[in-house]
Motif scaffolding. Structure first.
Motif, PDB file in Angstrom:
ATOM      1  N   SER A 108       0.827  -1.212   0.000  1.00 30.81           N
ATOM      2  CA  SER A 108       0.000   0.000   0.000  1.00 30.81           C
ATOM      3  C   SER A 108       0.864   1.266   0.000  1.00 30.81           C
ATOM      4  O   SER A 108       1.768   1.411   0.817  1.00 30.81           O
ATOM      5  CB  SER A 108      -0.898   0.010   1.248  1.00 30.81           C
ATOM      6  OG  SER A 108      -1.373   1.318   1.496  1.00 30.81           O
ATOM      7  N   PRO A 122      -6.093  -5.744   4.066  1.00 29.04           N
ATOM      8  CA  PRO A 122      -7.453  -5.290   4.367  1.00 29.04           C
ATOM      9  C   PRO A 122      -8.501  -6.002   3.513  1.00 29.04           C
ATOM     10  O   PRO A 122      -9.692  -5.860   3.732  1.00 29.04           O
ATOM     11  CB  PRO A 122      -7.401  -3.800   4.018  1.00 29.04           C
ATOM     12  CG  PRO A 122      -6.356  -3.709   2.950  1.00 29.04           C
ATOM     13  CD  PRO A 122      -5.359  -4.797   3.218  1.00 29.04           C
ATOM     14  N   LYS A 177      -9.493   0.032   6.536  1.00 29.48           N
ATOM     15  CA  LYS A 177      -8.405   0.406   5.614  1.00 29.48           C
ATOM     16  C   LYS A 177      -7.084   0.492   6.355  1.00 29.48           C
ATOM     17  O   LYS A 177      -7.045   0.813   7.543  1.00 29.48           O
ATOM     18  CB  LYS A 177      -8.703   1.778   4.989  1.00 29.48           C
ATOM     19  CG  LYS A 177      -9.920   1.782   4.093  1.00 29.48           C
ATOM     20  CD  LYS A 177     -10.075   3.137   3.449  1.00 29.48           C
ATOM     21  CE  LYS A 177     -11.300   3.152   2.556  1.00 29.48           C
ATOM     22  NZ  LYS A 177     -11.367   4.355   1.739  1.00 29.48           N
ATOM     23  N   VAL A 178      -6.009   0.230   5.625  1.00 24.36           N
ATOM     24  CA  VAL A 178      -4.665   0.434   6.171  1.00 24.36           C
ATOM     25  C   VAL A 178      -4.073   1.688   5.535  1.00 24.36           C
ATOM     26  O   VAL A 178      -4.441   2.031   4.414  1.00 24.36           O
ATOM     27  CB  VAL A 178      -3.755  -0.794   5.894  1.00 24.36           C
ATOM     28  CG1 VAL A 178      -4.217  -1.971   6.722  1.00 24.36           C
ATOM     29  CG2 VAL A 178      -3.690  -1.152   4.413  1.00 24.36           C
ATOM     30  N   ASP A 232      -6.106   6.683   8.904  1.00 23.51           N
ATOM     31  CA  ASP A 232      -6.000   7.555   7.739  1.00 23.51           C
ATOM     32  C   ASP A 232      -4.570   8.123   7.743  1.00 23.51           C
ATOM     33  O   ASP A 232      -4.163   8.795   8.690  1.00 23.51           O
ATOM     34  CB  ASP A 232      -7.028   8.688   7.729  1.00 23.51           C
ATOM     35  CG  ASP A 232      -7.131   9.249   6.321  1.00 23.51           C
ATOM     36  OD1 ASP A 232      -8.163   9.066   5.687  1.00 23.51           O
ATOM     37  OD2 ASP A 232      -6.147   9.837   5.847  1.00 23.51           O
ATOM     38  N   SER A 233      -3.860   7.835   6.674  1.00 20.43           N
ATOM     39  CA  SER A 233      -2.423   8.154   6.654  1.00 20.43           C
ATOM     40  C   SER A 233      -2.159   9.642   6.876  1.00 20.43           C
ATOM     41  O   SER A 233      -1.133  10.022   7.437  1.00 20.43           O
ATOM     42  CB  SER A 233      -1.804   7.679   5.340  1.00 20.43           C
ATOM     43  OG  SER A 233      -2.343   8.398   4.255  1.00 20.43           O
TER      44      SER A 233
HETATM   45  N1  LIG Z   1      -7.314   7.747   2.826  1.00 22.85           N
HETATM   46  C1  LIG Z   1      -6.781   6.493   3.331  1.00 22.85           C
HETATM   47  C2  LIG Z   1      -6.717   5.483   2.203  1.00 22.85           C
HETATM   48  C3  LIG Z   1      -6.246   4.130   2.694  1.00 22.85           C
HETATM   49  C4  LIG Z   1      -6.576   3.024   1.704  1.00 22.85           C
HETATM   50  O1  LIG Z   1      -7.399   3.170   0.785  1.00 22.85           O
HETATM   51  N2  LIG Z   1      -5.919   1.884   1.884  1.00 22.85           N
HETATM   52  C5  LIG Z   1      -6.234   0.733   1.058  1.00 22.85           C
HETATM   53  C6  LIG Z   1      -4.972  -0.085   0.804  1.00 22.85           C
HETATM   54  S1  LIG Z   1      -3.951   0.679  -0.404  1.00 22.85           S
HETATM   55  C7  LIG Z   1      -7.202  -0.138   1.831  1.00 22.85           C
HETATM   56  O2  LIG Z   1      -6.922  -0.458   2.972  1.00 22.85           O
HETATM   57  N3  LIG Z   1      -8.333  -0.509   1.220  1.00 22.85           N
HETATM   58  C8  LIG Z   1      -9.266  -1.410   1.807  1.00 22.85           C
HETATM   59  C9  LIG Z   1     -10.704  -1.030   1.521  1.00 22.85           C
HETATM   60  O3  LIG Z   1     -10.931   0.010   0.849  1.00 22.85           O
HETATM   61  O4  LIG Z   1     -11.586  -1.748   1.976  1.00 22.85           O
HETATM   62  C10 LIG Z   1      -5.398   6.759   3.918  1.00 22.85           C
HETATM   63  O5  LIG Z   1      -4.727   7.685   3.471  1.00 22.85           O
HETATM   64  O6  LIG Z   1      -5.021   6.058   4.871  1.00 22.85           O
END
Ligand SMILES: N[C@@H](CCC(=O)N[C@@H](CS)C(=O)NCC(=O)O)C(=O)O
Length: 203
Positions: free
Chosen positions: A9, A33, A48-49, A62-63
């Motif tokens: 990610s 995730p 989400k990670v 949230d990063s």
């Molecule tokens: N805005 C979030 C985006 C995080 C994100 O979309 N991570 C993806 C992995 S690249 C995820 O965990 N997706 C799982 C899902 O959407 O269910 C951040 O910056 O942390």
């Protein structure tokens, strides 16, 4: 501190790089995730990670928020200007890079569906966001005042993580055509130890 995430990610890589740059030691908990049995929702209700566990009752997600949390620890080097408006400009570019990352993830997930179920309009919409977003980042990188300046910041890191992800997933093979400033920025960033230590695994 425990960083919950997957090595592929771009958002997780952003946080790993920030912690490595600041010399913060952390335990990496590798969690996808996307699986049925994923533990990620225990850390982040959005599933989400990344998520960053900093205490028995304290987890950040949230990063963008995690990056701000790490910055307020006041550990050198500062990756955000102290002045509030200047900091917002950095955060806006961080949000832009992350937003392109969101579009790239949506595009990738759509492309993983059987071809007959893929929505052409969705693919097009996300590709347009990526192209427009990269053009905006290229302009900023060429200016060199916020992005690509002589002081490393969170937006530089987010942008390089995004480009690493686009390369790794082959999302837009020709992204570098006519974007020389972004190419230079990425090359410069990839030379850093923090990036060398967080290269996504190929298998
Ligand atoms: N805005 C979030 C985006 C995080 C994100 O979309 N991570 C993806 C992995 S690249 C995820 O965990 N997706 C799982 C899902 O959407 O269910 C951040 O910056 O942390």
């Amino acid at each position: 501190m425990k960083l919950i995430g997957s090595y592929t990610s771009p958002f997780v890589r952003k946080i790993s790089v920030i912690m490595l740059e600041k010399g913060i030691t952390f335990e990496f908990i590798n969690e996808s995730p996307w699986t049925e049995e994923s533990h990620v929702p225990q850390y982040n209700p959005l599933g989400k990670v990344p998520a960053l566990v900093t205490g028995p009752e304290e987890t950040w997600y949230d990063s963008h928020i995690i990056a701000a949390y790490l910055e307020q620890l006041d550990i050198a080097p500062a990756l955000m200007p102290r002045e509030k408006l200047a900091a917002l400009k950095v955060q806006q570019l961080e949000a832009l890079a992350d937003g392109i990352g969101d579009a790239a993830v949506i595009l990738l997930r759509e492309q993983m569906r059987p071809p007959e179920q893929q929505m052409e309009s969705q693919l097009l919409r996300q590709r347009e966001k990526i192209q427009r977003g990269l053009d905006a980042l290229e302009k900023e990188a060429a200016k060199g005042t916020v992005l690509n300046s002589d002081r490393l910041n969170v937006a530089d890191i987010a942008t390089a993580c995004l480009i690493g992800f686009i390369n790794f997933r082959r999302i837009l093979p020709n992204w570098c055509v006519e974007r020389p400033a972004l190419v230079k920025l990425a090359e410069k960033m990839f030379e850093r130890e923090s990036f060398a230590r967080t290269v996504p695994p190929t298998s």
